[in-house]
Motif scaffolding. Structure first.
Motif, PDB file in Angstrom:
ATOM      1  N   THR A  54      -1.404   4.113  -1.416  1.00 22.18           N
ATOM      2  CA  THR A  54      -2.618   3.897  -0.981  1.00 22.18           C
ATOM      3  C   THR A  54      -3.059   4.466   0.496  1.00 22.18           C
ATOM      4  O   THR A  54      -2.306   3.637   1.366  1.00 22.18           O
ATOM      5  CB  THR A  54      -3.130   2.559  -1.166  1.00 22.18           C
ATOM      6  OG1 THR A  54      -2.936   2.274  -2.487  1.00 22.18           O
ATOM      7  CG2 THR A  54      -4.622   2.397  -0.958  1.00 22.18           C
ATOM      8  N   ALA A  58      -9.652   9.665   7.546  1.00 17.06           N
ATOM      9  CA  ALA A  58     -10.233  11.075   6.956  1.00 17.06           C
ATOM     10  C   ALA A  58      -9.246  12.045   7.348  1.00 17.06           C
ATOM     11  O   ALA A  58      -8.948  12.900   6.503  1.00 17.06           O
ATOM     12  CB  ALA A  58     -11.519  11.177   6.794  1.00 17.06           C
ATOM     13  N   ARG A 113     -12.480   5.171  10.746  1.00 17.38           N
ATOM     14  CA  ARG A 113     -12.804   5.984   9.354  1.00 17.38           C
ATOM     15  C   ARG A 113     -12.594   7.328   9.425  1.00 17.38           C
ATOM     16  O   ARG A 113     -12.127   7.785   8.539  1.00 17.38           O
ATOM     17  CB  ARG A 113     -14.095   5.543   8.615  1.00 17.38           C
ATOM     18  CG  ARG A 113     -14.246   3.989   8.243  1.00 17.38           C
ATOM     19  CD  ARG A 113     -15.835   3.874   7.573  1.00 17.38           C
ATOM     20  NE  ARG A 113     -15.493   4.561   6.191  1.00 17.38           N
ATOM     21  CZ  ARG A 113     -16.390   3.979   5.209  1.00 17.38           C
ATOM     22  NH1 ARG A 113     -17.261   3.181   5.362  1.00 17.38           N
ATOM     23  NH2 ARG A 113     -16.437   4.578   4.178  1.00 17.38           N
ATOM     24  N   TYR A 115      -9.577   0.486   4.826  1.00 18.72           N
ATOM     25  CA  TYR A 115      -9.325   1.495   3.492  1.00 18.72           C
ATOM     26  C   TYR A 115     -10.289   2.555   3.643  1.00 18.72           C
ATOM     27  O   TYR A 115     -11.340   2.629   4.126  1.00 18.72           O
ATOM     28  CB  TYR A 115      -9.148   0.765   2.267  1.00 18.72           C
ATOM     29  CG  TYR A 115      -7.994  -0.075   2.042  1.00 18.72           C
ATOM     30  CD1 TYR A 115      -6.538   0.290   1.572  1.00 18.72           C
ATOM     31  CD2 TYR A 115      -8.075  -1.472   2.579  1.00 18.72           C
ATOM     32  CE1 TYR A 115      -5.793  -0.662   1.640  1.00 18.72           C
ATOM     33  CE2 TYR A 115      -7.091  -2.431   2.736  1.00 18.72           C
ATOM     34  CZ  TYR A 115      -5.842  -1.940   2.193  1.00 18.72           C
ATOM     35  OH  TYR A 115      -4.593  -2.616   2.248  1.00 18.72           O
ATOM     36  N   LEU A 116      -9.845   3.610   2.509  1.00 21.10           N
ATOM     37  CA  LEU A 116     -10.815   5.033   2.484  1.00 21.10           C
ATOM     38  C   LEU A 116     -12.265   4.437   2.293  1.00 21.10           C
ATOM     39  O   LEU A 116     -13.448   5.013   2.677  1.00 21.10           O
ATOM     40  CB  LEU A 116     -10.317   6.033   1.643  1.00 21.10           C
ATOM     41  CG  LEU A 116      -9.275   6.508   2.401  1.00 21.10           C
ATOM     42  CD1 LEU A 116      -8.645   7.584   0.991  1.00 21.10           C
ATOM     43  CD2 LEU A 116      -9.997   7.669   3.272  1.00 21.10           C
ATOM     44  N   ASP A 117     -12.458   3.364   1.173  1.00 20.02           N
ATOM     45  CA  ASP A 117     -13.603   2.943   0.791  1.00 20.02           C
ATOM     46  C   ASP A 117     -14.409   1.996   1.867  1.00 20.02           C
ATOM     47  O   ASP A 117     -15.589   1.449   1.428  1.00 20.02           O
ATOM     48  CB  ASP A 117     -13.442   2.283  -0.562  1.00 20.02           C
ATOM     49  CG  ASP A 117     -12.808   0.956  -0.606  1.00 20.02           C
ATOM     50  OD1 ASP A 117     -12.483   0.743   0.579  1.00 20.02           O
ATOM     51  OD2 ASP A 117     -12.601   0.463  -1.559  1.00 20.02           O
ATOM     52  N   GLY A 118     -13.977   1.799   2.929  1.00 23.97           N
ATOM     53  CA  GLY A 118     -14.424   0.957   4.122  1.00 23.97           C
ATOM     54  C   GLY A 118     -14.028  -0.538   3.752  1.00 23.97           C
ATOM     55  O   GLY A 118     -14.465  -1.327   4.835  1.00 23.97           O
ATOM     56  N   THR A 119     -13.382  -0.875   2.846  1.00 25.28           N
ATOM     57  CA  THR A 119     -12.957  -2.122   2.577  1.00 25.28           C
ATOM     58  C   THR A 119     -12.168  -2.513   3.997  1.00 25.28           C
ATOM     59  O   THR A 119     -11.118  -1.895   4.527  1.00 25.28           O
ATOM     60  CB  THR A 119     -12.100  -2.413   1.444  1.00 25.28           C
ATOM     61  OG1 THR A 119     -12.661  -1.736   0.220  1.00 25.28           O
ATOM     62  CG2 THR A 119     -11.859  -3.871   1.013  1.00 25.28           C
ATOM     63  N   THR A 120     -12.099  -3.718   4.372  1.00 30.50           N
ATOM     64  CA  THR A 120     -11.091  -4.307   5.441  1.00 30.50           C
ATOM     65  C   THR A 120     -10.351  -5.447   5.101  1.00 30.50           C
ATOM     66  O   THR A 120     -10.786  -6.207   4.145  1.00 30.50           O
ATOM     67  CB  THR A 120     -11.954  -4.477   6.753  1.00 30.50           C
ATOM     68  OG1 THR A 120     -12.939  -5.566   6.419  1.00 30.50           O
ATOM     69  CG2 THR A 120     -12.711  -3.348   7.281  1.00 30.50           C
ATOM     70  N   ASP A 167       0.861  -1.220   0.089  1.00 25.57           N
ATOM     71  CA  ASP A 167       0.024  -0.097  -0.094  1.00 25.57           C
ATOM     72  C   ASP A 167       0.978   1.264  -0.104  1.00 25.57           C
ATOM     73  O   ASP A 167       0.588   2.077  -0.815  1.00 25.57           O
ATOM     74  CB  ASP A 167      -1.069   0.029   1.128  1.00 25.57           C
ATOM     75  CG  ASP A 167      -2.000  -0.957   1.151  1.00 25.57           C
ATOM     76  OD1 ASP A 167      -2.395  -1.414  -0.134  1.00 25.57           O
ATOM     77  OD2 ASP A 167      -2.301  -1.323   2.239  1.00 25.57           O
TER      78      ASP A 167
END
Lengths: 107, 238
Positions: B17, B57, B53, B34-39, B12
């Protein structure tokens, strides 16, 4: 070189790949005037070779000793260091700050 | 730290990322967010994920208490960036010092005589026009921009892009007189006083710097001051 651009995690991976025991120490909380911010890291191997820092040099020696124990046991530890008490020969921070450091083995 | 998590964090970082690692300090259980909520990795309670989260940000690492356990949320953001317009003597020192200070540096100069790779070993050099190069770079609030040619033809287009961006620092080399003329040209282009006040000129802290290296130190010092002592763009993580 020892600076903010250094690659602590990359070093952890390459030392591990070379067959060394490796531990990672991370500053997780600070109070008062601690020298290194939250997230600062140090990587150390079983011989005590290390890169990075978790203080201004005040507690690295103690962290490295604890890290060797963590390498052997595999159980992570959270260490707390505060203002040093000279008479008790405690390891502490001369600056008067307090830090909590998480030490984990790199598997 | 599990090997899979470590390898992923390293990948990453290479891919620039943004990612948060979340560690339960008692057991050492670890997951990534991750920013998109993926874990990825060990399961982390939803309440902790929510906190992480917003930490991701706002670029702030720190502990989160939940259900009697302590979780450490560690934000791994890509390096802060520095774009230097003008591949001049000061830039040779500045690019090296900024790299040591943790910045990803890009040197921009359409004059190929200056923008030679041999003059900037291991630094990214662009020979595009500064406005084009900066538009590709897309400066954000984790980017600093410095112009050092004091040639309006080259510096002004860069400043126009810089002023329209969220760059946390904009600095421009030149004497007080040169800077006053520069501001007037930008005023004529329609920039208001609030926008123009974002430009630090003459560039750098006043420490009596004379040599290129000393001027580079004064510029790095000013960028550091703006980064650490103002509300925006603060990056507490190492």
């Amino acid at each position: 070189m020892n600076h903010d651009a250094e690659d602590i995690l990359g070093t952890a991976a390459s030392w591990r790949a070379a067959g060394r025991q490796v531990a990672l120490a991370t500053v997780v909380t600070t109070w008062g005037s601690s020298p290194r911010p939250v997230g600062s890291q140090l990587v150390v191997d079983d011989k005590g070779t290390f890169l990075g820092s978790v203080s201004g040099g005040c507690i690295e020696g103690a962290v490295i000793q604890e890290a060797k124990a963590v390498m052997r046991s595999g159980t992570p530890r959270t260490l707390e260091f505060g203002v040093s008490n000279e008479q008790a020969w405690e390891v502490g921070l001369a600056c008067g700050g307090k830090v909590r450091v998480f030490v984990e083995r790199v598997e | 730290m599990q090997r899979a998590v470590l390898d992923r964090l390293i990948a990453d970082r290479a891919a620039k990322t943004p990612v948060a690692s979340i560690t339960e300090l008692g057991s050492g259980a670890q997951g990534l967010l991750y920013l998109d909520g993926t874990t990825f990795g060990d399961a982390i309670p939803g309440e902790v994920i929510q906190e992480a989260r917003s930490a991701l940000a706002s670029d702030r690492s720190g502990p989160v208490e939940q259900g009697g356990r302590t979780y450490f949320v560690h934000i791994h953001n890509p390096p802060m960036r520095l774009a230097v317009v003008g591949a001049v003597h000061i830039t040779q020192a500045l690019a090296e010092m900024a790299t040591v200070a943790g910045y990803a540096v890009t040197v921009i100069d359409p004059r190929r005589a200056f923008a030679q790779a041999e003059r900037f070993p291991s630094i990214k050099v662009s020979t595009e026009w500064p406005d084009d190069a900066l538009n590709v770079l897309k400066p954000d609030r984790r980017t600093a921009i410095v112009t050092l040619t004091h040639d309006p033809k080259i510096d002004d287009p860069a400043l126009e892009v810089a002023l329209k961006s969220d760059a946390f620092y904009i600095g421009s080399l030149g004497s007080t007189r040169t800077h006053a003329k520069r501001l007037q040209r930008l005023r004529d282009k329609g920039f208001d006083e609030r926008a123009l006040a974002r430009i630090h000129g003459p560039v750098g802290l006043d420490i009596g710097a004379l040599s290129p290296a000393e001027i580079a130190i004064s510029i790095i010092a000013e960028i550091t001051k703006i980064r650490r002592m103002t509300g925006d763009a603060r990056d507490e993580a190492a």
